[in-house]
Design a protein around this motif. Sequence first.
Motif, PDB file in Angstrom:
ATOM      1  N   ASP A 183       0.795  -1.229   0.000  1.00 24.94           N
ATOM      2  CA  ASP A 183       0.000   0.000   0.000  1.00 24.94           C
ATOM      3  C   ASP A 183       0.828   1.281   0.000  1.00 24.94           C
ATOM      4  O   ASP A 183       0.287   2.368  -0.215  1.00 24.94           O
ATOM      5  N   ALA A 184       2.136   1.191   0.256  1.00 20.43           N
ATOM      6  CA  ALA A 184       2.958   2.393   0.404  1.00 20.43           C
ATOM      7  C   ALA A 184       3.581   2.803  -0.934  1.00 20.43           C
ATOM      8  O   ALA A 184       3.134   2.381  -2.003  1.00 20.43           O
ATOM      9  N   ASP A 185       4.632   3.635  -0.857  1.00 21.21           N
ATOM     10  CA  ASP A 185       5.295   4.123  -2.077  1.00 21.21           C
ATOM     11  C   ASP A 185       6.696   3.546  -2.199  1.00 21.21           C
ATOM     12  O   ASP A 185       7.563   4.104  -2.865  1.00 21.21           O
ATOM     13  N   ASN A 186       6.917   2.400  -1.535  1.00 19.75           N
ATOM     14  CA  ASN A 186       8.252   1.806  -1.511  1.00 19.75           C
ATOM     15  C   ASN A 186       8.616   1.151  -2.832  1.00 19.75           C
ATOM     16  O   ASN A 186       7.751   0.764  -3.630  1.00 19.75           O
ATOM     17  N   SER A 187       9.909   0.989  -3.044  1.00 16.52           N
ATOM     18  CA  SER A 187      10.416   0.318  -4.237  1.00 16.52           C
ATOM     19  C   SER A 187      10.274  -1.194  -4.093  1.00 16.52           C
ATOM     20  O   SER A 187      10.053  -1.720  -2.993  1.00 16.52           O
ATOM     21  N   ILE A 188      10.441  -1.904  -5.192  1.00 21.99           N
ATOM     22  CA  ILE A 188      10.412  -3.362  -5.148  1.00 21.99           C
ATOM     23  C   ILE A 188      11.594  -3.900  -4.342  1.00 21.99           C
ATOM     24  O   ILE A 188      11.485  -4.925  -3.675  1.00 21.99           O
ATOM     25  N   GLU A 189      12.718  -3.178  -4.367  1.00 22.03           N
ATOM     26  CA  GLU A 189      13.884  -3.603  -3.585  1.00 22.03           C
ATOM     27  C   GLU A 189      13.593  -3.578  -2.085  1.00 22.03           C
ATOM     28  O   GLU A 189      14.030  -4.462  -1.336  1.00 22.03           O
ATOM     29  N   THR A 190      12.842  -2.559  -1.640  1.00 24.23           N
ATOM     30  CA  THR A 190      12.467  -2.494  -0.224  1.00 24.23           C
ATOM     31  C   THR A 190      11.543  -3.641   0.139  1.00 24.23           C
ATOM     32  O   THR A 190      11.690  -4.277   1.196  1.00 24.23           O
ATOM     33  N   CYS A 191      10.580  -3.936  -0.722  1.00 21.37           N
ATOM     34  CA  CYS A 191       9.682  -5.064  -0.485  1.00 21.37           C
ATOM     35  C   CYS A 191      10.480  -6.361  -0.386  1.00 21.37           C
ATOM     36  O   CYS A 191      10.213  -7.212   0.474  1.00 21.37           O
ATOM     37  N   ASP A 192      11.472  -6.514  -1.249  1.00 18.76           N
ATOM     38  CA  ASP A 192      12.310  -7.706  -1.253  1.00 18.76           C
ATOM     39  C   ASP A 192      13.033  -7.855   0.085  1.00 18.76           C
ATOM     40  O   ASP A 192      13.063  -8.940   0.682  1.00 18.76           O
ATOM     41  N   GLU A 193      13.598  -6.752   0.576  1.00 10.62           N
ATOM     42  CA  GLU A 193      14.353  -6.789   1.837  1.00 10.62           C
ATOM     43  C   GLU A 193      13.430  -7.098   3.014  1.00 10.62           C
ATOM     44  O   GLU A 193      13.756  -7.938   3.865  1.00 10.62           O
ATOM     45  N   VAL A 194      12.260  -6.461   3.070  1.00 11.85           N
ATOM     46  CA  VAL A 194      11.331  -6.673   4.183  1.00 11.85           C
ATOM     47  C   VAL A 194      10.739  -8.081   4.131  1.00 11.85           C
ATOM     48  O   VAL A 194      10.596  -8.749   5.159  1.00 11.85           O
ATOM     49  N   THR A 195      10.432  -8.556   2.936  1.00 10.39           N
ATOM     50  CA  THR A 195       9.904  -9.920   2.799  1.00 10.39           C
ATOM     51  C   THR A 195      10.929 -10.933   3.282  1.00 10.39           C
ATOM     52  O   THR A 195      10.588 -11.895   3.994  1.00 10.39           O
TER      53      THR A 195
END
Length: 342
Positions: A183-195
Amino acid sequence: MSWDELYETARTIVADDKGILAADESTGTIKKRFDSIGVESTEENRRAYRNLLFTTAGMEEYIGGVILYDETIRQAADDGTPFAELLASKGVVPGIKVDTGAKPFALFPGETVTEGLDGLRERLEEYRELGARFAKWRAVITIGNGIPTDACIHANAHALARYAALCQEAGIVPIVEPEVLMDADNSIETCDEVTGRTLIALYAALYAFDVHLRGTLLKPNMVIAGKGSPSQASTEQVASMTVHNLKRHVPSLVPGIVFLSGGQSEVQATENLNAINRIGGPWPLSYSYGRALQASALTAWGGEAANVEAAQAAFLHRARMNSLAVAGQWEASLEEQVAASR
């Protein structure tokens, strides 16, 4: 139920390119769905809508399991057959949502922890008597300024592991769902790191609680950019990063991975799933979709009995498209052909 039976149940749900229909919308959530089509959210209307889905001829060719809500597992089809019994008679495994929702995480603004462990052992016993053979618990991980914190990730992993252990004690397969929101404005790289951080914590907790991984299913998010990100990744990048992340963090003995759609459109969720399966991994890579299986069907129905057949056709089409995606055989032209025929 033995460990082997838990494994066989999990495998049955994702066998033969099948996936899961998530029909476990809470009363509040389904009211929002019904509001969007101008239908009052009464108990009978909710029952009639679920009856429409579950009695769709041929749905069992593509759907291996259905997640029910507490109200729904106590309801019956038009002919009086309890929904769980109806599904089981079609070879579809009945499941149940057992968490009580994500609540604010004390002292950690903007973060949540999922509740529902109190009394869960007794509720699982009752749900098993009602026909449930698997369960679902959803943790919510939010990306934002300075979040998610390690405290939030570990609190949710701990709750997921305790839930999973109680499920297996009751002879029920737990689906563990650690959803990193898009839902946020994060990059795919951030999603990758958090996942990755989330999956590391999850499997550490499952191991610590002696959860039998062969008797579980994982329901993760795809690795994808936030909705508000100015840079949206291609389908190929989503697929590549998702599979690479899972291969790094998910043990190969897990019998299946069933993705959540996470707010993607119906076709986007199918397209991304197809690309993921064209890469593949050591597990079946399937789906556990709610809106991405139901949006078109809900609109076609509109609360009118005369529209049931059209709504069932829309639902069956989406189920078939996603089953093809599990096999890596979906093509955009299949969507265009159906649209043209209508």
